[in-house]
Design a protein around this motif. Sequence first.
Motif, PDB file in Angstrom:
ATOM      1  N   GLY A   1       0.818  -1.213   0.000  1.00 21.24           N
ATOM      2  CA  GLY A   1       0.000   0.000   0.000  1.00 21.24           C
ATOM      3  C   GLY A   1       0.848   1.258   0.000  1.00 21.24           C
ATOM      4  O   GLY A   1       2.077   1.209  -0.112  1.00 21.24           O
ATOM      5  N   HIS A   2       0.158   2.383   0.095  1.00 27.39           N
ATOM      6  CA  HIS A   2       0.832   3.695   0.148  1.00 27.39           C
ATOM      7  C   HIS A   2       1.828   3.876  -0.984  1.00 27.39           C
ATOM      8  O   HIS A   2       2.931   4.396  -0.797  1.00 27.39           O
ATOM      9  N   ILE A   3       1.439   3.412  -2.172  1.00 26.92           N
ATOM     10  CA  ILE A   3       2.398   3.393  -3.284  1.00 26.92           C
ATOM     11  C   ILE A   3       2.713   4.785  -3.824  1.00 26.92           C
ATOM     12  O   ILE A   3       3.705   4.960  -4.524  1.00 26.92           O
ATOM     13  N   ASN A   4       1.882   5.752  -3.509  1.00 26.95           N
ATOM     14  CA  ASN A   4       2.152   7.104  -4.024  1.00 26.95           C
ATOM     15  C   ASN A   4       2.923   7.978  -3.037  1.00 26.95           C
ATOM     16  O   ASN A   4       3.078   9.174  -3.259  1.00 26.95           O
ATOM     17  N   THR A   5       3.361   7.364  -1.947  1.00 23.65           N
ATOM     18  CA  THR A   5       4.105   8.168  -0.968  1.00 23.65           C
ATOM     19  C   THR A   5       5.469   7.552  -0.693  1.00 23.65           C
ATOM     20  O   THR A   5       5.677   6.350  -0.837  1.00 23.65           O
ATOM     21  N   ALA A   6       6.365   8.424  -0.299  1.00 24.10           N
ATOM     22  CA  ALA A   6       7.697   7.989   0.141  1.00 24.10           C
ATOM     23  C   ALA A   6       8.146   8.967   1.213  1.00 24.10           C
ATOM     24  O   ALA A   6       7.400   9.876   1.580  1.00 24.10           O
ATOM     25  N   VAL A   7       9.347   8.765   1.719  1.00 25.30           N
ATOM     26  CA  VAL A   7       9.910   9.669   2.727  1.00 25.30           C
ATOM     27  C   VAL A   7      10.989  10.508   2.065  1.00 25.30           C
ATOM     28  O   VAL A   7      11.830   9.978   1.344  1.00 25.30           O
ATOM     29  N   LYS A   8      10.945  11.792   2.269  1.00 22.32           N
ATOM     30  CA  LYS A   8      12.006  12.658   1.762  1.00 22.32           C
ATOM     31  C   LYS A   8      12.963  12.944   2.901  1.00 22.32           C
ATOM     32  O   LYS A   8      12.557  13.426   3.943  1.00 22.32           O
ATOM     33  N   GLY A   9      14.229  12.653   2.686  1.00 20.13           N
ATOM     34  CA  GLY A   9      15.208  12.840   3.754  1.00 20.13           C
ATOM     35  C   GLY A   9      15.223  11.658   4.702  1.00 20.13           C
ATOM     36  O   GLY A   9      14.678  10.590   4.397  1.00 20.13           O
ATOM     37  N   ARG A  10      15.847  11.854   5.852  1.00 20.45           N
ATOM     38  CA  ARG A  10      15.998  10.754   6.812  1.00 20.45           C
ATOM     39  C   ARG A  10      15.806  11.324   8.213  1.00 20.45           C
ATOM     40  O   ARG A  10      15.989  12.516   8.441  1.00 20.45           O
ATOM     41  N   ILE A  11      15.458  10.443   9.166  1.00 25.53           N
ATOM     42  CA  ILE A  11      15.534  10.826  10.583  1.00 25.53           C
ATOM     43  C   ILE A  11      16.257   9.702  11.330  1.00 25.53           C
ATOM     44  O   ILE A  11      16.247   8.549  10.879  1.00 25.53           O
ATOM     45  N   PRO A  12      16.866  10.048  12.461  1.00 24.91           N
ATOM     46  CA  PRO A  12      17.724   9.070  13.128  1.00 24.91           C
ATOM     47  C   PRO A  12      16.997   8.161  14.108  1.00 24.91           C
ATOM     48  O   PRO A  12      17.592   7.678  15.064  1.00 24.91           O
ATOM     49  N   THR A  13      15.735   7.930  13.910  1.00 29.33           N
ATOM     50  CA  THR A  13      14.996   7.044  14.810  1.00 29.33           C
ATOM     51  C   THR A  13      13.843   6.425  14.039  1.00 29.33           C
ATOM     52  O   THR A  13      13.658   6.715  12.853  1.00 29.33           O
ATOM     53  N   GLY A  14      13.095   5.560  14.697  1.00 26.41           N
ATOM     54  CA  GLY A  14      11.946   4.938  14.052  1.00 26.41           C
ATOM     55  C   GLY A  14      10.781   4.927  15.020  1.00 26.41           C
ATOM     56  O   GLY A  14      10.675   5.798  15.878  1.00 26.41           O
ATOM     57  N   ALA A  15       9.933   3.930  14.878  1.00 31.22           N
ATOM     58  CA  ALA A  15       8.805   3.808  15.804  1.00 31.22           C
ATOM     59  C   ALA A  15       9.141   2.752  16.855  1.00 31.22           C
ATOM     60  O   ALA A  15      10.006   1.895  16.653  1.00 31.22           O
ATOM     61  N   TYR A  16       8.437   2.834  17.968  1.00 30.08           N
ATOM     62  CA  TYR A  16       8.733   1.982  19.128  1.00 30.08           C
ATOM     63  C   TYR A  16       7.424   1.444  19.694  1.00 30.08           C
ATOM     64  O   TYR A  16       6.432   2.169  19.770  1.00 30.08           O
ATOM     65  N   ILE A  17       7.450   0.187  20.062  1.00 33.04           N
ATOM     66  CA  ILE A  17       6.261  -0.431  20.651  1.00 33.04           C
ATOM     67  C   ILE A  17       6.631  -0.877  22.065  1.00 33.04           C
ATOM     68  O   ILE A  17       7.377  -1.841  22.254  1.00 33.04           O
ATOM     69  N   PRO A  18       6.159  -0.138  23.076  1.00 32.55           N
ATOM     70  CA  PRO A  18       6.532  -0.485  24.460  1.00 32.55           C
ATOM     71  C   PRO A  18       5.998  -1.867  24.859  1.00 32.55           C
ATOM     72  O   PRO A  18       5.032  -2.381  24.261  1.00 32.55           O
ATOM     73  N   ARG A  19       6.592  -2.418  25.882  1.00 31.61           N
ATOM     74  CA  ARG A  19       6.183  -3.751  26.375  1.00 31.61           C
ATOM     75  C   ARG A  19       4.680  -3.766  26.678  1.00 31.61           C
ATOM     76  O   ARG A  19       4.166  -2.831  27.289  1.00 31.61           O
ATOM     77  N   PHE A  20       4.022  -4.835  26.239  1.00 32.15           N
ATOM     78  CA  PHE A  20       2.585  -4.958  26.499  1.00 32.15           C
ATOM     79  C   PHE A  20       2.241  -6.299  27.153  1.00 32.15           C
ATOM     80  O   PHE A  20       1.076  -6.624  27.320  1.00 32.15           O
ATOM     81  N   GLN A  21       3.253  -7.059  27.515  1.00 35.93           N
ATOM     82  CA  GLN A  21       2.984  -8.367  28.127  1.00 35.93           C
ATOM     83  C   GLN A  21       3.221  -8.290  29.642  1.00 35.93           C
ATOM     84  O   GLN A  21       4.148  -7.636  30.100  1.00 35.93           O
ATOM     85  N   ASN A  22       2.366  -8.989  30.390  1.00 37.22           N
ATOM     86  CA  ASN A  22       2.569  -9.157  31.843  1.00 37.22           C
ATOM     87  C   ASN A  22       2.717  -7.820  32.581  1.00 37.22           C
ATOM     88  O   ASN A  22       3.498  -7.701  33.517  1.00 37.22           O
ATOM     89  N   ILE A  23       1.942  -6.845  32.149  1.00 33.05           N
ATOM     90  CA  ILE A  23       2.083  -5.527  32.776  1.00 33.05           C
ATOM     91  C   ILE A  23       1.463  -5.517  34.180  1.00 33.05           C
ATOM     92  O   ILE A  23       2.155  -5.258  35.160  1.00 33.05           O
ATOM     93  N   HIS A  24       0.169  -5.798  34.254  1.00 31.81           N
ATOM     94  CA  HIS A  24      -0.507  -5.734  35.557  1.00 31.81           C
ATOM     95  C   HIS A  24      -0.511  -7.083  36.264  1.00 31.81           C
ATOM     96  O   HIS A  24      -0.645  -7.146  37.481  1.00 31.81           O
ATOM     97  N   ARG A  25      -0.432  -8.119  35.497  1.00 31.68           N
ATOM     98  CA  ARG A  25      -0.431  -9.464  36.096  1.00 31.68           C
ATOM     99  C   ARG A  25       0.292 -10.409  35.152  1.00 31.68           C
ATOM    100  O   ARG A  25       0.515 -10.087  33.983  1.00 31.68           O
ATOM    101  N   GLN A  26       0.640 -11.573  35.675  1.00 32.04           N
ATOM    102  CA  GLN A  26       1.322 -12.574  34.865  1.00 32.04           C
ATOM    103  C   GLN A  26       0.321 -13.222  33.897  1.00 32.04           C
ATOM    104  O   GLN A  26      -0.669 -13.782  34.315  1.00 32.04           O
ATOM    105  N   GLU A  27       0.579 -13.106  32.609  1.00 32.81           N
ATOM    106  CA  GLU A  27      -0.377 -13.609  31.609  1.00 32.81           C
ATOM    107  C   GLU A  27       0.207 -14.663  30.690  1.00 32.81           C
ATOM    108  O   GLU A  27      -0.518 -15.362  29.979  1.00 32.81           O
ATOM    109  N   THR A  28       1.509 -14.747  30.615  1.00 31.14           N
ATOM    110  CA  THR A  28       2.137 -15.643  29.640  1.00 31.14           C
ATOM    111  C   THR A  28       2.931 -16.730  30.356  1.00 31.14           C
ATOM    112  O   THR A  28       3.039 -16.732  31.582  1.00 31.14           O
ATOM    113  N   ASP A  29       3.498 -17.622  29.570  1.00 30.21           N
ATOM    114  CA  ASP A  29       4.303 -18.697  30.183  1.00 30.21           C
ATOM    115  C   ASP A  29       5.760 -18.269  30.361  1.00 30.21           C
ATOM    116  O   ASP A  29       6.631 -19.088  30.605  1.00 30.21           O
ATOM    117  N   PHE A  30       6.029 -16.972  30.205  1.00 29.68           N
ATOM    118  CA  PHE A  30       7.378 -16.464  30.494  1.00 29.68           C
ATOM    119  C   PHE A  30       7.254 -15.228  31.391  1.00 29.68           C
ATOM    120  O   PHE A  30       6.220 -14.560  31.412  1.00 29.68           O
TER     121      PHE A  30
END
Lengths: 181, 565
Positions: free
Chosen positions: B348-377
């Motif tokens: 998708g988004h075939i008509n868009t691109a990025v002009k130039g650069r930036i020194p970072t990207g996107a970040y997805i903070p931890r979402f597992q076992n935050i309030h309680r233990q939910e996984t097997d790790f």
Amino acid sequence: MHRREAVKRIALASIAAMVMTRCDFGEEEVTEFLSEGKLQLNQKHKKYLAQISETFLPIKGKSDRIDPAADFIMTMVNDCKSPADIQKFAVGFNDYKNLMNQSSLEIDTDEPEEVLTVVEGVLDKKESKEELTYFILTVRELSLKNLTSSAFFMEDYLDYQLIPSEYIACYDITKSQNERI
Amino acid sequence: MNESNYDAIIIGAGMSGGWVAKELCEQGLKTLLLERGPDVKHIQDYPTTNMQPWEFKHRGEMPYDVQKENPIVSRCYAFKEDNAHFMVKDKEHPYKQDKPFDWIRGYQVGGKSLLWARQTQRWSDFDFEGPARDGFSVDWPIRYKDLAPWYSKVEKFAGITGNKDGLETLPDGEFLPAWQLNCVQDYFTDVIAKNYKDRHVIFGRCAHLAEAKDIHREQGRTQCMKRTECERGCPFGGYFSSVSSTIPWALKSGNLTLKPYSVVESVMYDEESGKASGVRVIDSNTKEVTEYTSKIVFLNAGSINTVSILLNSKSDRFPNGLGNDTGLLGKYVGFHNYRGKVNAIHDGHINTAVKGRIPTGAYIPRFQNIHRQETDFLRGYAATFFAGRSKQVEMGEGFGHALSSQILDNQPEYGPWHVGSGIMGATIPKETNYIKLDETETDEWGNPLIRISMEYDDNDEKMLKHFFGQFTEMFEKAGFENITQADSKQAPGLDIHEMGGARMGKDAKTSVLNKWNQLHNCKNVFVTDGACMTSTSTQNPSLTYMAISARAANYAVEALKKGEI
């Protein structure tokens, strides 16, 4: 001059003449240029390599912002290949020279069809010698790398800028065909 | 033997050592900053910084002989022709691997602050309370409220670019205005928000000056030019490093003495006073030994070297190393699991691109076992999210004019968007992950060789499996195609986030450092680099090291004034 010294000098001159003649006609085995694991081509062979590169990827006259291909190829082969691959490259170079029967080490890069037919034939044949194939593909790959990483290509084709003037996160490329991106 | 006396000695001129130097010198302490490697001066010692790609002899590639002699550092993504001079070569500084560990180092003034990825996230109480809740390591002796003002202080001075995202798992800070994420990152942000209540895609907070404030201009720094050639050293001071920021600031005070080429052999201990009396230093070039004395000593040599110096600091009182009454020193080391990547193509988004650069990207903070233990790790992982699109250079087919025409007669066209995520997983510090000293072999300076043993465990394998499953699902929901999962199976170390070995804790029987980063049993010695970490969590750790360093340095000044140390 003592007679012994004179004879010695004549003998040395004769040997030098023989060597120069051989060099001139490129009769050395390319592997003779291997020294301590590195390939140190003489001028004649380096010029020949440049012609091979130009035959594989003609860029003559395109720009003075492209490094001489033979220099780049030899730097990359000697510095970035393993000793076994440098040896393979040298043997393959020699095989190529013999295959083309170009003892004068001259290629008419304006009329490359005959050479390229032979080269493509080598790559098509499964039974072609590994070293020969390696040499051809390495020269092709490094010639391309020399071009595509040159100031000419990166600035004029890829619009590379060390210091971008701006950053646009979502840029409409359909409206900006002629702008640098 | 020469002798010199200072108020404070800091071992290590990297990320955390620079902060300690700034804080102590600002408050008038005559301070000696020791660095085992050469000096690096801002701008003048960045030899490759303005080189164009085509000016590099091997176009970025490292020569065969260098790679063969240095297989460990050659595995690091950042070891390239433009910055190899800032990275330690295996051959020059050997160590022993009881289990495979790729130790990536930067021995120079500035240390790894010249090379870091510049990602800066605060910890929250979900991180500080983790060990106590989940029953591993020991409870941290501090909580978020203890560190929050120091995070703020560091962020304002260093310059952190980001958005106030309002997430309880990742506290907001003192941010400079963030750059925009690109179209596909925005699109993915929306997809995740619509499909998951617990997951967020945010701008990757980073130590770059999207905008230079007065405090940054006072340091001689200016706005980030978005060159993304940061590892070469930035002549604009566009990103934070000790070399561009804290060390020149400390030097400006007139209170700092900087001594490069100083390999610390040990911290000296005075049996009579029950305090450290200074450090014994070997000149890395002449091998001359010098003793420097001081009222306080800060260890900031990098986690593993800091632990090794303490282990090598033996005395009648501390026969097993300074502060090591319990035998815990060098144990419970952790790192980050960076093995997993999920990649895909976005049509998708075939008509868009990025002009130039930036020194970072996107970040997805931890979402597992935050309030309680939910996984097997236990614990969990954060992740990066990258989306990019560039003009593709077709390498063409065949030979001759047909080949050059394919390349030169056609302007390169944009290919599809490439997207990807990489895991940043917490590991659980274990007693079996250790740093110790070899009993027989020594290095060039006569110091014992360091032995390292670290390994992944079942918790890491389960976490990795979870990451692959969840991110594949998330990518599918976004309609990404050709989704692939890759486990690099890399040894620990390439994350360059080794932590622990001299952990903080509440009890001298179960930890090495107290809540002010003092050795429990030798209060005028402070450890404020990664060695102090009780657990690893998922955030990039440097911001926390800097905040902990600033906090401990200010405590030390007050304690000195009160005569407590």
